[in-house]
Design a protein around this motif. Sequence first.
Motif, PDB file in Angstrom:
ATOM      1  N   ILE A 125       3.921   4.974   2.960  1.00 33.13           N
ATOM      2  CA  ILE A 125       5.359   5.170   3.190  1.00 33.13           C
ATOM      3  C   ILE A 125       5.592   6.389   4.067  1.00 33.13           C
ATOM      4  N   ASN A 126       4.910   7.474   3.767  1.00 31.95           N
ATOM      5  CA  ASN A 126       5.094   8.695   4.548  1.00 31.95           C
ATOM      6  C   ASN A 126       4.660   8.524   6.010  1.00 31.95           C
ATOM      7  N   SER A 127       3.657   7.700   6.241  1.00 32.14           N
ATOM      8  CA  SER A 127       3.189   7.519   7.621  1.00 32.14           C
ATOM      9  C   SER A 127       4.011   6.503   8.413  1.00 32.14           C
ATOM     10  N   HIS A 128       4.781   5.664   7.725  1.00 31.50           N
ATOM     11  CA  HIS A 128       5.546   4.624   8.419  1.00 31.50           C
ATOM     12  C   HIS A 128       7.066   4.854   8.412  1.00 31.50           C
ATOM     13  N   TRP A 129       7.541   5.718   7.547  1.00 29.22           N
ATOM     14  CA  TRP A 129       8.992   5.954   7.465  1.00 29.22           C
ATOM     15  C   TRP A 129       9.276   7.424   7.657  1.00 29.22           C
ATOM     16  N   ARG A 148       0.350   9.903 -11.109  1.00 27.56           N
ATOM     17  CA  ARG A 148      -1.063   9.757 -10.738  1.00 27.56           C
ATOM     18  C   ARG A 148      -1.327   8.372 -10.146  1.00 27.56           C
ATOM     19  N   TYR A 149      -0.794   7.347 -10.800  1.00 31.74           N
ATOM     20  CA  TYR A 149      -1.000   5.981 -10.324  1.00 31.74           C
ATOM     21  C   TYR A 149      -0.400   5.799  -8.930  1.00 31.74           C
ATOM     22  N   ARG A 150       0.832   6.237  -8.762  1.00 37.84           N
ATOM     23  CA  ARG A 150       1.521   6.059  -7.483  1.00 37.84           C
ATOM     24  C   ARG A 150       0.761   6.761  -6.354  1.00 37.84           C
ATOM     25  N   GLN A 151       0.285   7.967  -6.606  1.00 39.52           N
ATOM     26  CA  GLN A 151      -0.463   8.719  -5.596  1.00 39.52           C
ATOM     27  C   GLN A 151      -1.784   8.020  -5.275  1.00 39.52           C
ATOM     28  N   ALA A 152      -2.505   7.584  -6.300  1.00 43.44           N
ATOM     29  CA  ALA A 152      -3.812   6.961  -6.106  1.00 43.44           C
ATOM     30  C   ALA A 152      -3.710   5.576  -5.466  1.00 43.44           C
ATOM     31  N   SER A 153      -2.565   4.923  -5.611  1.00 38.37           N
ATOM     32  CA  SER A 153      -2.415   3.562  -5.093  1.00 38.37           C
ATOM     33  C   SER A 153      -2.377   3.495  -3.569  1.00 38.37           C
ATOM     34  N   GLY A 154      -2.066   4.613  -2.918  1.00 39.76           N
ATOM     35  CA  GLY A 154      -1.932   4.625  -1.469  1.00 39.76           C
ATOM     36  C   GLY A 154      -0.512   4.347  -0.991  1.00 39.76           C
ATOM     37  N   ARG A 155       0.382   4.045  -1.909  1.00 38.99           N
ATOM     38  CA  ARG A 155       1.768   3.720  -1.558  1.00 38.99           C
ATOM     39  C   ARG A 155       2.452   4.889  -0.856  1.00 38.99           C
ATOM     40  N   ASP A 156       2.401   6.069  -1.449  1.00 40.61           N
ATOM     41  CA  ASP A 156       3.107   7.219  -0.859  1.00 40.61           C
ATOM     42  C   ASP A 156       2.548   7.580   0.514  1.00 40.61           C
ATOM     43  N   ARG A 157       1.245   7.528   0.654  1.00 37.55           N
ATOM     44  CA  ARG A 157       0.617   7.832   1.939  1.00 37.55           C
ATOM     45  C   ARG A 157       1.124   6.860   3.026  1.00 37.55           C
ATOM     46  N   TYR A 174      14.455  -1.340   0.005  1.00 38.63           N
ATOM     47  CA  TYR A 174      13.293  -2.161  -0.338  1.00 38.63           C
ATOM     48  C   TYR A 174      12.202  -2.053   0.717  1.00 38.63           C
ATOM     49  N   TRP A 175      12.573  -2.264   1.998  1.00 35.92           N
ATOM     50  CA  TRP A 175      11.553  -2.216   3.049  1.00 35.92           C
ATOM     51  C   TRP A 175      10.784  -0.905   3.010  1.00 35.92           C
ATOM     52  N   GLN A 176      11.466   0.170   2.718  1.00 42.86           N
ATOM     53  CA  GLN A 176      10.852   1.500   2.761  1.00 42.86           C
ATOM     54  C   GLN A 176       9.964   1.794   1.552  1.00 42.86           C
ATOM     55  N   GLN A 177       9.830   0.834   0.644  1.00 40.27           N
ATOM     56  CA  GLN A 177       8.957   0.991  -0.527  1.00 40.27           C
ATOM     57  C   GLN A 177       7.708   0.134  -0.432  1.00 40.27           C
ATOM     58  N   THR A 178       7.612  -0.696   0.619  1.00 37.95           N
ATOM     59  CA  THR A 178       6.555  -1.699   0.674  1.00 37.95           C
ATOM     60  C   THR A 178       5.811  -1.667   2.002  1.00 37.95           C
ATOM     61  N   ASP A 179       4.715  -2.409   2.033  1.00 40.24           N
ATOM     62  CA  ASP A 179       4.048  -2.734   3.289  1.00 40.24           C
ATOM     63  C   ASP A 179       4.429  -4.179   3.582  1.00 40.24           C
ATOM     64  N   PRO A 180       5.445  -4.400   4.410  1.00 38.60           N
ATOM     65  CA  PRO A 180       5.941  -5.758   4.635  1.00 38.60           C
ATOM     66  C   PRO A 180       5.027  -6.611   5.506  1.00 38.60           C
ATOM     67  N   THR A 181       3.864  -6.070   5.875  1.00 37.12           N
ATOM     68  CA  THR A 181       2.915  -6.822   6.695  1.00 37.12           C
ATOM     69  C   THR A 181       1.748  -7.381   5.883  1.00 37.12           C
TER      70      THR A 181
END
Length: 172
Positions: free
Chosen positions: A168-172, A157-166, A75-82
């Motif tokens: 996650i990749n920079s924090h995990w 497309r949605y997931r990429q555009a949302s900023g989520r993957d970017r 779960y933590w690795q899918q979110t911005d917990p801050t």
Amino acid sequence: MAFEKATFAGGCFWCMVKPFDTLPGIESVISGYTGGHVENPTYEQVCTGTTGHTEAVQITFDPEVFPYKDLVEVYWQQTDPTDPNGQFVDQGNSYRPAIFYHSDEQKEIAEASKAALDASGRFTKSVITPIEPAQPFYAAEEYHQDFYKKSNAHYSRYRQASGRDRYINSHW
């Protein structure tokens, strides 16, 4: 085999299904709504922000195969917990992060995991994701279920555009 439930809110529920759906010991991952004051809310009602619900996933899992503490780590690795106000491009109460516990043991595990993550120094801001008792969970409409399978191109497309993957990749 005794299945248990885990309920996590981490922004758009479309993006929260796939990371759990493919894990061993997972019986189901349902997209839905929890934490509000309207029974059986619709997506349109939740989107107004007046029902108090947040989009979430409810996972039915075998704790002997995949323990709850491991689900919390995923779960933590899918979110911005801050971010208390939503997740990535999706902001507002209906997209807030939260862990909804179903037992005292889940509460203890989630709180210990949150404290360890906050103390780790991984984030420059505090880990603020609330840990709350589970409330009634209402499955979302069928077209929201397994969205990553039903509409993979739209989901991607949605997931990429949302900023989520970017993020996650920079924090995990």
